[in-house]
Motif scaffolding. Structure first.
Motif, PDB file in Angstrom:
ATOM      1  N   GLU A  26      58.230  40.359   0.781  1.00 26.59           N
ATOM      2  CA  GLU A  26      56.918  40.914   0.459  1.00 26.59           C
ATOM      3  C   GLU A  26      56.453  40.288  -0.841  1.00 26.59           C
ATOM      4  O   GLU A  26      56.888  40.695  -1.916  1.00 26.59           O
ATOM      5  CB  GLU A  26      56.996  42.432   0.329  1.00 26.59           C
ATOM      6  N   GLY A  27      55.616  39.294  -0.765  1.00 29.05           N
ATOM      7  CA  GLY A  27      55.145  38.615  -1.970  1.00 29.05           C
ATOM      8  C   GLY A  27      56.287  37.904  -2.671  1.00 29.05           C
ATOM      9  O   GLY A  27      56.953  37.062  -2.099  1.00 29.05           O
ATOM     10  N   GLN A  60      71.077  39.109  -7.388  1.00 31.67           N
ATOM     11  CA  GLN A  60      70.063  38.678  -8.355  1.00 31.67           C
ATOM     12  C   GLN A  60      70.466  37.366  -9.022  1.00 31.67           C
ATOM     13  O   GLN A  60      69.652  36.487  -9.234  1.00 31.67           O
ATOM     14  CB  GLN A  60      69.831  39.767  -9.404  1.00 31.67           C
ATOM     15  N   ALA A  61      71.744  37.227  -9.352  1.00 32.21           N
ATOM     16  CA  ALA A  61      72.224  36.006  -9.994  1.00 32.21           C
ATOM     17  C   ALA A  61      72.147  34.808  -9.061  1.00 32.21           C
ATOM     18  O   ALA A  61      71.897  33.688  -9.503  1.00 32.21           O
ATOM     19  CB  ALA A  61      73.656  36.201 -10.478  1.00 32.21           C
ATOM     20  N   ALA A  62      72.351  35.039  -7.774  1.00 36.13           N
ATOM     21  CA  ALA A  62      72.325  33.945  -6.809  1.00 36.13           C
ATOM     22  C   ALA A  62      70.913  33.581  -6.364  1.00 36.13           C
ATOM     23  O   ALA A  62      70.701  32.534  -5.763  1.00 36.13           O
ATOM     24  CB  ALA A  62      73.158  34.320  -5.586  1.00 36.13           C
ATOM     25  N   ALA A  63      69.943  34.423  -6.680  1.00 36.52           N
ATOM     26  CA  ALA A  63      68.560  34.198  -6.245  1.00 36.52           C
ATOM     27  C   ALA A  63      67.852  33.183  -7.134  1.00 36.52           C
ATOM     28  O   ALA A  63      68.266  32.911  -8.247  1.00 36.52           O
ATOM     29  CB  ALA A  63      67.798  35.516  -6.270  1.00 36.52           C
ATOM     30  N   GLN A  65      64.951  32.117  -9.599  1.00 33.58           N
ATOM     31  CA  GLN A  65      64.384  32.896 -10.697  1.00 33.58           C
ATOM     32  C   GLN A  65      62.964  33.368 -10.409  1.00 33.58           C
ATOM     33  O   GLN A  65      62.514  34.346 -10.983  1.00 33.58           O
ATOM     34  CB  GLN A  65      64.420  32.083 -11.982  1.00 33.58           C
ATOM     35  N   SER A  66      62.260  32.687  -9.523  1.00 29.11           N
ATOM     36  CA  SER A  66      60.882  33.071  -9.246  1.00 29.11           C
ATOM     37  C   SER A  66      60.790  34.263  -8.289  1.00 29.11           C
ATOM     38  O   SER A  66      59.731  34.828  -8.103  1.00 29.11           O
ATOM     39  CB  SER A  66      60.117  31.895  -8.649  1.00 29.11           C
ATOM     40  N   LYS A  67      61.910  34.651  -7.678  1.00 29.65           N
ATOM     41  CA  LYS A  67      61.925  35.763  -6.735  1.00 29.65           C
ATOM     42  C   LYS A  67      62.640  36.967  -7.334  1.00 29.65           C
ATOM     43  O   LYS A  67      63.603  36.838  -8.068  1.00 29.65           O
ATOM     44  CB  LYS A  67      62.669  35.380  -5.450  1.00 29.65           C
ATOM     45  N   ARG A  68      62.164  38.134  -7.007  1.00 29.51           N
ATOM     46  CA  ARG A  68      62.843  39.380  -7.359  1.00 29.51           C
ATOM     47  C   ARG A  68      63.638  39.810  -6.135  1.00 29.51           C
ATOM     48  O   ARG A  68      63.140  39.790  -5.023  1.00 29.51           O
ATOM     49  CB  ARG A  68      61.816  40.447  -7.715  1.00 29.51           C
ATOM     50  N   VAL A  69      64.879  40.194  -6.326  1.00 32.74           N
ATOM     51  CA  VAL A  69      65.760  40.553  -5.201  1.00 32.74           C
ATOM     52  C   VAL A  69      66.126  42.023  -5.293  1.00 32.74           C
ATOM     53  O   VAL A  69      66.502  42.516  -6.356  1.00 32.74           O
ATOM     54  CB  VAL A  69      67.044  39.689  -5.213  1.00 32.74           C
ATOM     55  N   GLU A  70      65.999  42.710  -4.171  1.00 33.86           N
ATOM     56  CA  GLU A  70      66.415  44.094  -4.068  1.00 33.86           C
ATOM     57  C   GLU A  70      67.419  44.213  -2.937  1.00 33.86           C
ATOM     58  O   GLU A  70      67.303  43.523  -1.931  1.00 33.86           O
ATOM     59  CB  GLU A  70      65.223  45.003  -3.742  1.00 33.86           C
TER      60      GLU A  70
END
Length: 75
Positions: A26-27, A60-63, A65-70
Motif C-alpha cells: 500500500e503505497g 525492517q533491516a532487510a528491507a 530504506q525507501s519502504k516501510r515494513v510491517e
C-alpha cells in the motif's frame, strides 16, 4: 523477504505446514500478514511480544530504506 519471514517462523512453530505469509503493498508500506496454527500463536508472539518484535526488526533491516515494513500476525 517473504521467504525470510517464512523460514524464521517455520523454525519456531510445531506445525510449519500451517505457516502462510501474504504480502500486501500500500503505497510505501509493505505489509506481511502472517498466519499460523492457533496453538503456535504464542510461540510466534513470545513473552511480552519479544519474538514478533525481533521478526519485525529483521524484516525492517532487510528491507529497502525507501519502504516501510510491517509484520502482522493474523488470528
Amino acid at each position: 523477504m517473504k521467504a525470510l519471514i517464512e523460514t524464521i517462523v517455520r523454525s519456531l512453530v510445531d506445525r510449519p505446514e500451517c505457516v502462510v505469509v501474504r504480502e500486501v503493498t500500500e503505497g510505501k508500506t509493505l505489509t506481511y500478514i502472517l498466519s499460523v496454527h492457533h496453538e503456535d500463536m504464542g510461540k510466534v508472539i513470545g513473552k511480552n511480544g519479544r519474538i514478533i518484535h525481533a521478526i519485525r526488526a529483521v524484516a525492517q533491516a532487510a528491507a529497502k530504506q525507501s519502504k516501510r515494513v510491517e509484520v502482522r500476525v493474523e488470528e
